[in-house]
Design an enzyme around this catalytic site. Sequence first.
Site, PDB file in Angstrom:
ATOM      1  N   ASP A 107      29.351  69.433  85.220  1.00 40.45           N
ATOM      2  CA  ASP A 107      29.100  68.169  84.655  1.00 40.45           C
ATOM      3  C   ASP A 107      29.617  67.163  85.347  1.00 40.45           C
ATOM      4  N   CYS A 158       6.146  71.145  77.176  1.00 46.93           N
ATOM      5  CA  CYS A 158       6.486  69.981  76.073  1.00 46.93           C
ATOM      6  C   CYS A 158       5.021  69.733  75.371  1.00 46.93           C
ATOM      7  N   CYS A 167       3.850  67.482  72.521  1.00 39.94           N
ATOM      8  CA  CYS A 167       4.997  67.003  71.422  1.00 39.94           C
ATOM      9  C   CYS A 167       5.728  65.829  71.981  1.00 39.94           C
ATOM     10  N   CYS A 209      11.273  64.484  69.950  1.00 37.85           N
ATOM     11  CA  CYS A 209      12.542  64.240  70.455  1.00 37.85           C
ATOM     12  C   CYS A 209      12.500  62.735  70.502  1.00 37.85           C
ATOM     13  N   CYS A 232      14.981  59.615  68.091  1.00 36.89           N
ATOM     14  CA  CYS A 232      15.897  58.921  68.492  1.00 36.89           C
ATOM     15  C   CYS A 232      16.109  57.467  67.576  1.00 36.89           C
ATOM     16  N   CYS A 255      25.788  62.595  69.983  1.00 39.02           N
ATOM     17  CA  CYS A 255      24.370  62.594  69.210  1.00 39.02           C
ATOM     18  C   CYS A 255      23.740  63.832  69.303  1.00 39.02           C
ATOM     19  N   CYS A 307      13.886  69.410  68.822  1.00 40.90           N
ATOM     20  CA  CYS A 307      12.994  70.118  69.567  1.00 40.90           C
ATOM     21  C   CYS A 307      12.368  71.523  68.953  1.00 40.90           C
TER      22      CYS A 307
HETATM   23  C1  B12 Z   1      25.072  60.769  82.904  1.00 41.42           C
HETATM   24  C2  B12 Z   1      25.123  61.751  81.861  1.00 41.42           C
HETATM   25  C3  B12 Z   1      24.789  61.593  80.571  1.00 41.42           C
HETATM   26  C4  B12 Z   1      24.392  60.094  80.105  1.00 41.42           C
HETATM   27  C5  B12 Z   1      22.771  59.900  80.534  1.00 41.42           C
HETATM   28  C6  B12 Z   1      22.076  61.023  80.188  1.00 41.42           C
HETATM   29  C7  B12 Z   1      20.942  61.366  80.945  1.00 41.42           C
HETATM   30  N1  B12 Z   1      19.841  61.843  80.493  1.00 41.42           N
HETATM   31  O1  B12 Z   1      20.939  61.122  82.147  1.00 41.42           O
HETATM   32  C8  B12 Z   1      24.573  59.940  78.553  1.00 41.42           C
HETATM   33  C9  B12 Z   1      26.212  59.828  78.214  1.00 41.42           C
HETATM   34  C10 B12 Z   1      23.735  59.364  77.590  1.00 41.42           C
HETATM   35  C11 B12 Z   1      24.522  61.564  78.436  1.00 41.42           C
HETATM   36  C12 B12 Z   1      24.394  62.137  77.013  1.00 41.42           C
HETATM   37  C13 B12 Z   1      24.040  63.365  76.834  1.00 41.42           C
HETATM   38  N2  B12 Z   1      24.294  64.569  77.582  1.00 41.42           N
HETATM   39 CO1  B12 Z   1      24.751  64.280  79.445  1.00 41.42          CO
HETATM   40  N3  B12 Z   1      25.132  64.333  81.134  1.00 41.42           N
HETATM   41  C14 B12 Z   1      25.208  63.145  82.177  1.00 41.42           C
HETATM   42  C15 B12 Z   1      25.355  64.105  83.596  1.00 41.42           C
HETATM   43  C16 B12 Z   1      26.981  63.907  83.892  1.00 41.42           C
HETATM   44  C17 B12 Z   1      24.552  63.324  84.855  1.00 41.42           C
HETATM   45  C18 B12 Z   1      22.851  63.526  84.151  1.00 41.42           C
HETATM   46  C19 B12 Z   1      22.350  62.477  85.401  1.00 41.42           C
HETATM   47  O2  B12 Z   1      22.283  62.840  86.406  1.00 41.42           O
HETATM   48  N4  B12 Z   1      21.414  61.299  84.900  1.00 41.42           N
HETATM   49  C20 B12 Z   1      20.673  60.553  85.734  1.00 41.42           C
HETATM   50  C21 B12 Z   1      19.336  60.820  85.524  1.00 41.42           C
HETATM   51  C22 B12 Z   1      18.360  60.022  86.308  1.00 41.42           C
HETATM   52  O3  B12 Z   1      19.157  62.147  85.640  1.00 41.42           O
HETATM   53  P1  B12 Z   1      18.081  62.965  84.887  1.00 41.42           P
HETATM   54  O4  B12 Z   1      18.157  62.970  83.361  1.00 41.42           O
HETATM   55  O5  B12 Z   1      18.149  64.360  85.547  1.00 41.42           O
HETATM   56  O6  B12 Z   1      16.534  62.338  85.417  1.00 41.42           O
HETATM   57  C23 B12 Z   1      15.521  62.852  85.443  1.00 41.42           C
HETATM   58  C24 B12 Z   1      14.392  62.258  84.539  1.00 41.42           C
HETATM   59  O7  B12 Z   1      14.365  61.088  84.561  1.00 41.42           O
HETATM   60  C25 B12 Z   1      13.298  62.863  85.410  1.00 41.42           C
HETATM   61  N5  B12 Z   1      12.049  61.698  85.499  1.00 41.42           N
HETATM   62  C26 B12 Z   1      12.184  60.402  85.586  1.00 41.42           C
HETATM   63  N6  B12 Z   1      11.092  60.034  85.754  1.00 41.42           N
HETATM   64  C27 B12 Z   1      10.198  60.836  85.505  1.00 41.42           C
HETATM   65  C28 B12 Z   1       8.806  60.888  85.286  1.00 41.42           C
HETATM   66  C29 B12 Z   1       8.174  61.973  85.128  1.00 41.42           C
HETATM   67  C30 B12 Z   1       6.454  61.984  84.941  1.00 41.42           C
HETATM   68  C31 B12 Z   1       8.936  63.283  84.895  1.00 41.42           C
HETATM   69  C32 B12 Z   1       8.173  64.684  84.606  1.00 41.42           C
HETATM   70  C33 B12 Z   1      10.226  63.260  85.188  1.00 41.42           C
HETATM   71  C34 B12 Z   1      10.662  62.239  85.467  1.00 41.42           C
HETATM   72  O8  B12 Z   1      13.506  62.920  86.763  1.00 41.42           O
HETATM   73  C35 B12 Z   1      14.725  62.676  86.882  1.00 41.42           C
HETATM   74  C36 B12 Z   1      15.564  63.583  87.933  1.00 41.42           C
HETATM   75  O9  B12 Z   1      15.226  64.913  87.495  1.00 41.42           O
HETATM   76  C37 B12 Z   1      25.046  65.413  83.474  1.00 41.42           C
HETATM   77  C38 B12 Z   1      25.749  66.554  84.200  1.00 41.42           C
HETATM   78  C39 B12 Z   1      25.315  66.675  85.669  1.00 41.42           C
HETATM   79  N7  B12 Z   1      26.168  66.154  86.570  1.00 41.42           N
HETATM   80  O10 B12 Z   1      24.212  66.577  85.681  1.00 41.42           O
HETATM   81  C40 B12 Z   1      25.313  65.604  81.733  1.00 41.42           C
HETATM   82  C41 B12 Z   1      24.489  66.478  80.987  1.00 41.42           C
HETATM   83  C42 B12 Z   1      22.764  66.128  81.375  1.00 41.42           C
HETATM   84  N8  B12 Z   1      24.518  66.163  79.580  1.00 41.42           N
HETATM   85  C43 B12 Z   1      24.466  67.087  78.958  1.00 41.42           C
HETATM   86  C44 B12 Z   1      24.615  66.932  77.176  1.00 41.42           C
HETATM   87  C45 B12 Z   1      24.672  68.124  76.474  1.00 41.42           C
HETATM   88  C46 B12 Z   1      24.343  65.532  76.814  1.00 41.42           C
HETATM   89  C47 B12 Z   1      24.025  65.177  75.331  1.00 41.42           C
HETATM   90  C48 B12 Z   1      23.350  66.227  74.569  1.00 41.42           C
HETATM   91  C49 B12 Z   1      25.819  65.157  74.537  1.00 41.42           C
HETATM   92  C50 B12 Z   1      25.764  64.833  73.289  1.00 41.42           C
HETATM   93  N9  B12 Z   1      25.532  65.780  72.194  1.00 41.42           N
HETATM   94  O11 B12 Z   1      25.914  63.638  72.916  1.00 41.42           O
HETATM   95  C51 B12 Z   1      23.627  63.761  75.422  1.00 41.42           C
HETATM   96  C52 B12 Z   1      22.070  63.919  75.341  1.00 41.42           C
HETATM   97  C53 B12 Z   1      21.349  62.554  75.511  1.00 41.42           C
HETATM   98  C54 B12 Z   1      19.888  62.627  76.352  1.00 41.42           C
HETATM   99  N10 B12 Z   1      18.979  62.492  75.649  1.00 41.42           N
HETATM  100  O12 B12 Z   1      20.194  62.873  77.600  1.00 41.42           O
HETATM  101  C55 B12 Z   1      24.340  68.420  79.594  1.00 41.42           C
HETATM  102  C56 B12 Z   1      22.612  68.741  79.375  1.00 41.42           C
HETATM  103  C57 B12 Z   1      22.371  70.211  79.486  1.00 41.42           C
HETATM  104  C58 B12 Z   1      20.924  70.465  79.191  1.00 41.42           C
HETATM  105  N11 B12 Z   1      20.551  71.356  78.471  1.00 41.42           N
HETATM  106  O13 B12 Z   1      20.126  69.744  79.898  1.00 41.42           O
HETATM  107  C59 B12 Z   1      24.674  68.064  80.894  1.00 41.42           C
HETATM  108  C60 B12 Z   1      23.663  68.625  82.133  1.00 41.42           C
HETATM  109  C61 B12 Z   1      26.213  68.339  81.168  1.00 41.42           C
HETATM  110  C62 B12 Z   1      26.332  69.831  81.272  1.00 41.42           C
HETATM  111  N12 B12 Z   1      26.941  70.352  82.341  1.00 41.42           N
HETATM  112  O14 B12 Z   1      25.837  70.782  80.208  1.00 41.42           O
HETATM  113  N13 B12 Z   1      24.793  62.284  79.455  1.00 41.42           N
HETATM  114  S1  SF4 Z   2      21.275  61.750  72.001  1.00 36.76           S
HETATM  115 FE1  SF4 Z   2      20.726  60.486  70.139  1.00 36.76          FE
HETATM  116  S2  SF4 Z   2      20.656  58.401  70.827  1.00 36.76           S
HETATM  117 FE2  SF4 Z   2      20.820  59.557  72.757  1.00 36.76          FE
HETATM  118  S3  SF4 Z   2      18.628  59.804  73.545  1.00 36.76           S
HETATM  119 FE3  SF4 Z   2      19.152  61.595  72.061  1.00 36.76          FE
HETATM  120  S4  SF4 Z   2      18.562  61.179  69.915  1.00 36.76           S
HETATM  121 FE4  SF4 Z   2      18.907  59.043  71.289  1.00 36.76          FE
END
Ligand code: B12
Ligand code: SF4
Length: 386
Positions: free
Chosen positions: A145, A199, A202, A205, A209, A252, A259
């Site tokens: 993480d 996906c 569907c 998710c 939100c 949240c 899902c």
């Molecule tokens: C920053 C962060 C957050 C932030 C931002 C969330 C996010 N989605 O990035 C916040 C605080 C909001 C957050 C929330 C949550 N998080 Co968080 N978070 C992280 C963290 C530290 C970094 C993630 C990251 O790099 N984000 C930056 C974005 C750019 O990265 P990305 O999502 O991978 O981006 C991809 C997509 O955008 C995609 N994409 C973009 N454009 C396009 C276009 C197309 C066509 C396609 C196909 C794809 C695509 O490509 C990108 C690169 O792969 C990770 C741990 C880690 N070191 O990885 C945990 C992590 C992602 N979190 C986790 C969890 C559990 C949560 C929550 C469920 C916690 C909760 N219950 O409140 C929520 C879920 C919210 C959500 N829907 O994401 C878990 C997820 C596990 C899993 N099964 O994936 C992680 C991996 C931690 C862990 N070690 O388990 N989190």
């Molecule tokens: S964790 Fe809750 S507020 Fe964040 S993206 Fe998912 S549904 Fe939306």
Amino acid sequence: MPERTAEAKEQKRRETLTAFVRAEAQAVGFDLCRITRPDTIPDAKARLGEFIDAGRHGTMEWMAETRDRRGDPRTLWSDVKSIVVFGLNYGPDEDPRGILDKPDKAAISVYARNRDYHDVIKGRLKEIATRFAARAGADVKVFVDTAPVMEKPLAAAAGLGWQGKHTNLVSRVHGSWLFLGSMFTTADLIVDAPEVDHCGSCRACLDACPTDAFPAPYQIDARRCISYLTIEHKGPIDPQLRPLIGNRIYGCDDCLAACPWNKFAREASEMKLQAREDLKEPSIGYLLCLDDPTFRTFFSGSPVKRIGRDRFVRNTLIAAGNSGDRGLIAQCRALSADPSPVVRGMAVWALSRLMEAGEFSTFAAQRPADESDSDVLDEWRLAGAV
Ligand code: B12
Ligand code: SF4
């Protein structure tokens, strides 16, 4: 042929080490363990860059500061040859959305209802890493993480699942309830095939939100995500978003819980984290009473402790303001005189929602004249008292 023999020996060694790490993963209680190489996420860096350039990381400045290392595992550690990604199922026994219909209760997201998963996963990773390093004679580093590692794209490349439209990793076996962790190593292991996107059409998710945090499928704007707002964000929360937060006081689960792949999820392993009974449905009234020492004791060993008492009470006051429960007015009034400005400000907001208009005007007329914090004064203005 000596060369062939050397090659065959090396292959045998790779197979043995790969089997070893998988067996170790199972032994310490991980549900999934798959392997990839550091060059398998070529799009991740650019996509991370787009996310940061658009400001979608909000105040998580550590994401921008580490963007180069985060976007490419080889920049983080140039010697890494194989990346082992582990998954731990934390699927809840019941649908966590049930509590959203109980406005006097506070919703703490599933992952935070017991011990801090960072500690649990880190402990297991270290056990594996120690034994693996000794066996392989290779260097290892473990991450969960908080390190600058893009765990989700790496997990998808290793085939644990795919990044769903909510951006989290979805598994055909465990649905959306997986924690991730990884071990980087200089050892050369046998890699697994990536998983493909299942996906389809569907969009459950995205529609689930409450705050409309997905500008497009597979993309998130963290600034609107309740998880970011309640955990990462310091200071006052955007007044437009407060009513949408409902009673979610820490994280949240709505997009994960929506899902459909969760239906096919296998039972979580016996070594999964069990929710603490008193964190399943704590009452808002009880949580509003927590001062710093009682907060620390109540959340000892829990990830919730990380945000500190003031931010936690700020979140609980938002839930109070959304509850419609006039029984909470006395506690909110007491908190309007709290030493913490973020607590005072949110108490004003909660009271402006819970009190009748005349009652609030009377209360506002009696407010201390010496309030000097600009955020708190903004709350009084927002409530129409100034
Ligand atoms: C920053 C962060 C957050 C932030 C931002 C969330 C996010 N989605 O990035 C916040 C605080 C909001 C957050 C929330 C949550 N998080 Co968080 N978070 C992280 C963290 C530290 C970094 C993630 C990251 O790099 N984000 C930056 C974005 C750019 O990265 P990305 O999502 O991978 O981006 C991809 C997509 O955008 C995609 N994409 C973009 N454009 C396009 C276009 C197309 C066509 C396609 C196909 C794809 C695509 O490509 C990108 C690169 O792969 C990770 C741990 C880690 N070191 O990885 C945990 C992590 C992602 N979190 C986790 C969890 C559990 C949560 C929550 C469920 C916690 C909760 N219950 O409140 C929520 C879920 C919210 C959500 N829907 O994401 C878990 C997820 C596990 C899993 N099964 O994936 C992680 C991996 C931690 C862990 N070690 O388990 N989190
Ligand atoms: S964790 Fe809750 S507020 Fe964040 S993206 Fe998912 S549904 Fe939306």
